[in-house]
Write a protein that holds these residues in place. Sequence first.
Motif, PDB file in Angstrom:
ATOM      1  N   VAL A  51      31.527  42.728  39.292  1.00 13.65           N
ATOM      2  CA  VAL A  51      30.741  43.116  40.454  1.00 13.65           C
ATOM      3  C   VAL A  51      31.611  42.888  41.692  1.00 13.65           C
ATOM      4  CG1 VAL A  51      28.519  42.652  39.366  1.00 13.65           C
ATOM      5  CG2 VAL A  51      29.684  40.810  40.584  1.00 13.65           C
ATOM      6  N   HIS A  52      31.168  43.417  42.839  1.00 12.05           N
ATOM      7  CA  HIS A  52      32.098  43.487  43.973  1.00 12.05           C
ATOM      8  C   HIS A  52      32.407  42.136  44.616  1.00 12.05           C
ATOM      9  CE1 HIS A  52      29.021  43.195  47.190  1.00 12.05           C
ATOM     10  NE2 HIS A  52      28.253  43.858  46.366  1.00 12.05           N
ATOM     11  N   GLY A  53      31.694  41.073  44.257  1.00 14.11           N
ATOM     12  CA  GLY A  53      32.019  39.751  44.787  1.00 14.11           C
ATOM     13  C   GLY A  53      33.397  39.264  44.390  1.00 14.11           C
ATOM     14  N   ILE A  54      33.971  39.833  43.332  1.00 13.64           N
ATOM     15  CA  ILE A  54      35.301  39.421  42.874  1.00 13.64           C
ATOM     16  C   ILE A  54      36.344  39.598  43.973  1.00 13.64           C
ATOM     17  CG2 ILE A  54      35.789  41.719  41.917  1.00 13.64           C
ATOM     18  CD1 ILE A  54      37.030  38.397  40.437  1.00 13.64           C
ATOM     19  N   ARG A  55      36.161  40.597  44.841  1.00 13.46           N
ATOM     20  CA  ARG A  55      37.129  40.816  45.925  1.00 13.46           C
ATOM     21  C   ARG A  55      37.209  39.600  46.831  1.00 13.46           C
ATOM     22  NH1 ARG A  55      33.897  44.780  48.076  1.00 13.46           N
ATOM     23  NH2 ARG A  55      34.948  44.548  50.072  1.00 13.46           N
ATOM     24  N   HIS A  56      36.062  39.045  47.164  1.00 15.88           N
ATOM     25  CA  HIS A  56      36.029  37.907  48.078  1.00 15.88           C
ATOM     26  C   HIS A  56      36.609  36.655  47.416  1.00 15.88           C
ATOM     27  CE1 HIS A  56      33.619  40.704  50.272  1.00 15.88           C
ATOM     28  NE2 HIS A  56      32.643  40.667  49.390  1.00 15.88           N
ATOM     29  N   PHE A  57      36.425  36.538  46.101  1.00 11.40           N
ATOM     30  CA  PHE A  57      36.990  35.401  45.373  1.00 11.40           C
ATOM     31  C   PHE A  57      38.513  35.497  45.357  1.00 11.40           C
ATOM     32  CE2 PHE A  57      38.218  33.081  41.534  1.00 11.40           C
ATOM     33  CZ  PHE A  57      37.498  31.907  41.686  1.00 11.40           C
ATOM     34  N   LEU A  58      39.048  36.677  45.055  1.00 12.36           N
ATOM     35  CA  LEU A  58      40.503  36.856  45.041  1.00 12.36           C
ATOM     36  C   LEU A  58      41.095  36.661  46.435  1.00 12.36           C
ATOM     37  CD1 LEU A  58      40.740  40.001  42.709  1.00 12.36           C
ATOM     38  CD2 LEU A  58      41.192  37.615  42.094  1.00 12.36           C
ATOM     39  N   GLN A  59      40.366  37.118  47.442  1.00  9.23           N
ATOM     40  CA  GLN A  59      40.841  36.947  48.820  1.00  9.23           C
ATOM     41  C   GLN A  59      40.866  35.469  49.204  1.00  9.23           C
ATOM     42  OE1 GLN A  59      38.354  38.767  51.882  1.00  9.23           O
ATOM     43  NE2 GLN A  59      40.176  39.268  53.074  1.00  9.23           N
ATOM     44  N   LEU A  60      39.839  34.732  48.771  1.00  6.02           N
ATOM     45  CA  LEU A  60      39.791  33.292  49.034  1.00  6.02           C
ATOM     46  C   LEU A  60      41.021  32.595  48.478  1.00  6.02           C
ATOM     47  CD1 LEU A  60      38.078  30.711  49.860  1.00  6.02           C
ATOM     48  CD2 LEU A  60      37.270  30.720  47.487  1.00  6.02           C
ATOM     49  N   LEU A  61      41.498  33.051  47.328  1.00  6.35           N
ATOM     50  CA  LEU A  61      42.641  32.423  46.674  1.00  6.35           C
ATOM     51  C   LEU A  61      43.979  32.982  47.151  1.00  6.35           C
ATOM     52  CD1 LEU A  61      41.271  32.227  43.013  1.00  6.35           C
ATOM     53  CD2 LEU A  61      41.146  30.516  44.828  1.00  6.35           C
ATOM     54  N   SER A  62      43.941  33.802  48.197  1.00  5.81           N
ATOM     55  CA  SER A  62      45.160  34.375  48.807  1.00  5.81           C
ATOM     56  C   SER A  62      45.992  35.139  47.788  1.00  5.81           C
ATOM     57  CB  SER A  62      46.010  33.261  49.447  1.00  5.81           C
ATOM     58  OG  SER A  62      45.280  32.566  50.429  1.00  5.81           O
ATOM     59  N   ILE A  63      45.319  35.973  47.000  1.00  3.06           N
ATOM     60  CA  ILE A  63      45.986  36.792  45.999  1.00  3.06           C
ATOM     61  C   ILE A  63      46.228  38.178  46.581  1.00  3.06           C
ATOM     62  CG2 ILE A  63      45.689  37.932  43.755  1.00  3.06           C
ATOM     63  CD1 ILE A  63      44.201  35.441  42.821  1.00  3.06           C
ATOM     64  N   ASN A  64      47.449  38.660  46.475  1.00  3.24           N
ATOM     65  CA  ASN A  64      47.812  39.978  46.980  1.00  3.24           C
ATOM     66  C   ASN A  64      47.118  41.041  46.135  1.00  3.24           C
ATOM     67  OD1 ASN A  64      49.726  42.493  46.674  1.00  3.24           O
ATOM     68  ND2 ASN A  64      50.236  41.559  48.649  1.00  3.24           N
ATOM     69  N   GLU A  65      46.341  41.927  46.785  1.00  6.99           N
ATOM     70  CA  GLU A  65      45.518  42.878  46.042  1.00  6.99           C
ATOM     71  C   GLU A  65      46.358  43.896  45.277  1.00  6.99           C
ATOM     72  OE1 GLU A  65      41.465  45.487  46.695  1.00  6.99           O
ATOM     73  OE2 GLU A  65      42.906  45.420  48.344  1.00  6.99           O
ATOM     74  N   ALA A  66      47.371  44.450  45.925  1.00 10.43           N
ATOM     75  CA  ALA A  66      48.194  45.459  45.252  1.00 10.43           C
ATOM     76  C   ALA A  66      48.931  44.853  44.058  1.00 10.43           C
ATOM     77  CB  ALA A  66      49.181  46.068  46.244  1.00 10.43           C
ATOM     78  N   GLU A  67      49.438  43.639  44.228  1.00 10.38           N
ATOM     79  CA  GLU A  67      50.140  42.959  43.137  1.00 10.38           C
ATOM     80  C   GLU A  67      49.192  42.691  41.973  1.00 10.38           C
ATOM     81  OE1 GLU A  67      53.043  39.420  43.666  1.00 10.38           O
ATOM     82  OE2 GLU A  67      51.145  38.515  43.029  1.00 10.38           O
ATOM     83  N   PHE A  68      47.979  42.229  42.308  1.00  9.44           N
ATOM     84  CA  PHE A  68      46.969  41.965  41.281  1.00  9.44           C
ATOM     85  C   PHE A  68      46.624  43.240  40.516  1.00  9.44           C
ATOM     86  CE2 PHE A  68      42.357  42.939  41.157  1.00  9.44           C
ATOM     87  CZ  PHE A  68      42.031  42.311  39.963  1.00  9.44           C
ATOM     88  N   MET A  69      46.417  44.347  41.220  1.00  8.46           N
ATOM     89  CA  MET A  69      46.022  45.584  40.564  1.00  8.46           C
ATOM     90  C   MET A  69      47.147  46.129  39.679  1.00  8.46           C
ATOM     91  SD  MET A  69      43.623  47.580  43.354  1.00  8.46           S
ATOM     92  CE  MET A  69      42.902  48.641  42.096  1.00  8.46           C
ATOM     93  N   GLN A  70      48.380  45.995  40.148  1.00  5.79           N
ATOM     94  CA  GLN A  70      49.511  46.465  39.354  1.00  5.79           C
ATOM     95  C   GLN A  70      49.683  45.617  38.096  1.00  5.79           C
ATOM     96  OE1 GLN A  70      53.324  46.232  41.320  1.00  5.79           O
ATOM     97  NE2 GLN A  70      54.265  47.739  39.959  1.00  5.79           N
ATOM     98  N   ALA A  71      49.538  44.299  38.226  1.00  5.85           N
ATOM     99  CA  ALA A  71      49.766  43.390  37.106  1.00  5.85           C
ATOM    100  C   ALA A  71      48.701  43.509  36.026  1.00  5.85           C
ATOM    101  CB  ALA A  71      49.824  41.947  37.618  1.00  5.85           C
ATOM    102  N   THR A  72      47.509  43.961  36.396  1.00  2.00           N
ATOM    103  CA  THR A  72      46.392  43.990  35.437  1.00  2.00           C
ATOM    104  C   THR A  72      45.961  45.404  35.059  1.00  2.00           C
ATOM    105  OG1 THR A  72      44.741  43.898  37.220  1.00  2.00           O
ATOM    106  CG2 THR A  72      45.534  41.792  36.352  1.00  2.00           C
ATOM    107  N   ASP A  73      46.754  46.416  35.470  1.00  5.41           N
ATOM    108  CA  ASP A  73      46.405  47.825  35.217  1.00  5.41           C
ATOM    109  C   ASP A  73      45.027  48.161  35.788  1.00  5.41           C
ATOM    110  OD1 ASP A  73      48.775  48.461  33.931  1.00  5.41           O
ATOM    111  OD2 ASP A  73      48.020  47.817  31.978  1.00  5.41           O
ATOM    112  N   ALA A  74      44.704  47.585  36.936  1.00  4.13           N
ATOM    113  CA  ALA A  74      43.356  47.689  37.495  1.00  4.13           C
ATOM    114  C   ALA A  74      43.104  49.048  38.133  1.00  4.13           C
ATOM    115  CB  ALA A  74      43.126  46.576  38.515  1.00  4.13           C
ATOM    116  N   THR A  75      41.843  49.435  38.116  1.00  2.00           N
ATOM    117  CA  THR A  75      41.352  50.601  38.845  1.00  2.00           C
ATOM    118  C   THR A  75      40.151  50.164  39.677  1.00  2.00           C
ATOM    119  OG1 THR A  75      39.961  51.225  36.961  1.00  2.00           O
ATOM    120  CG2 THR A  75      42.137  52.256  37.124  1.00  2.00           C
TER     121      THR A  75
END
Length: 506
Positions: A51-75
């Motif tokens: 669910v969309h709350g995951i964005r705020h959790f990843l942001q809290l942990l200072s995780i780079n979004e593009a890097e995360f999406m590339q590393a996990t084959d995310a869409t």
Amino acid sequence: MQSILICGGGTAGWMTALYLSHLYNRVEHRVDIQLIESSAQPPVGVGEATVHGIRHFLQLLSINEAEFMQATDATFKLGIEFINWKKAQNGQTHSYWHPFDFQTPEVNGMDLAHCWLSQTHKVQDYAHSVSISPFLAKRGKAPKFVEMADYQAPIPYAYHFDAGKLAEYLKKLAVRRGVKHQVADITHVQVSTDATVKKITGIDTSIGRLTADMYFDCTGFRGMLMQALESNNQDNAENEWVDWSSELLCDRALAVQTQYPQGQAPALHTQAIAMNNGWRWRIGLQNRIGNGYVYSSQFCTEEQAAEELSQALNLPDNTEFKSLKMRIGHRKQSWLGNCCAIGLSSGFIEPLESTGIYLIEAGLRLFGEYAQSGNLPLIQQHYNRILNDIYADLKSFIVLHYILSDRDDSKFWRFWQTQRYRDPQLDAWLDLWQHKVIESSDFLAQKSVLFNQINYRFVVYGMGHLPQQPFVGVNPPAQQQLLAQMAAFCQQQPDRHPSQMQLLGL
């Protein structure tokens, strides 16, 4: 507290490690954090939607979004499309959307749901009348623009990702941030013999005994640490498992990965397609499609489920599936003594609305809020009560999807025709909503609300359960004008968005 031991890896374990590292050590190193995971027990690894709350959790942990999406084959994920949850209508398969829109209650002083209900002849279904997400998804458009900062967008979104790659990515980040990692098998959990003190005194493992001030149980459905604590606890009534297997029948899953047909791009939404004895998911990642059949062992054998899924996906006869047994329900006390259960060891509601990772987040955020205080028994009491309310809220929302169905083509679906009255709150709401619009005030007495009036409208109206009497708007011409403006916006705005493939660099 000077030391923490996390038992179990996977998504739950490594999310816990990163969150605790952020909580205690982001400014200076205050707490030693260690994670052990078994080489013999691979993580479940099939939760690939959020669910969309995951964005705020990843942001809290200072995780780079593009890097995360590339590393996990995310869409990107814009919502869920439910297919075949009702009988076909006029020869057309029924479907509806549950997008992530957090619509304001009013637009130009008018509620969009009021506008839609006031139509004598409804041009489109509810979601396509009030949300842009289905239109973006149909045209393969991303919810955000290239120049936007990480996790920022005009349209709310979540992700699809490879759960195994997510765990590996989080592991690398956590170790880089100082979390100690060991591969070790738990052989015994040492628990205090003092009946008045519920605490773990050590974990015997294949690499020796490990001790800490605080333990986190991320061992999945086995719940190894919590089981040891509970078996040592004299007050059994206080620690019993809340079993919902008679209310949520789907307790098994088969999962399989397939490749994209030539030229097909990843979808921006999860599909939940009703089957004879449950439902199947279809989740598009960058490089493959994740499929699975969530079914009830009460009505279907694993062999029957495999055959049904194989036929639906047109798979070869020798296809191997990943099989999963799910324990549906939750612990009354997920934080007991010096141990906190996170993820599947705490509880599980079937994955229909992709809430598995949300429950990990909820448990961790609550711990972060409450662990900073004194009076541990009082803190734990409130922590457990709030988490129990969250589980109950989610359970009711999942049950809603089934009891609204009019399908009667199998024993599984006929069972749900009799289940409405087992949830008094749902029953009362459905009676009420025959006579009025679903409003925020209907939820004021609820102790916990992840899914509010906006979410309930998408499901209830999407399944065709509308107020019995015609709804008369306060200003019908203005309301129809607002719907027309919304329709024009949904048709034109996607042209301004980049494609998902362009934004992901594919």
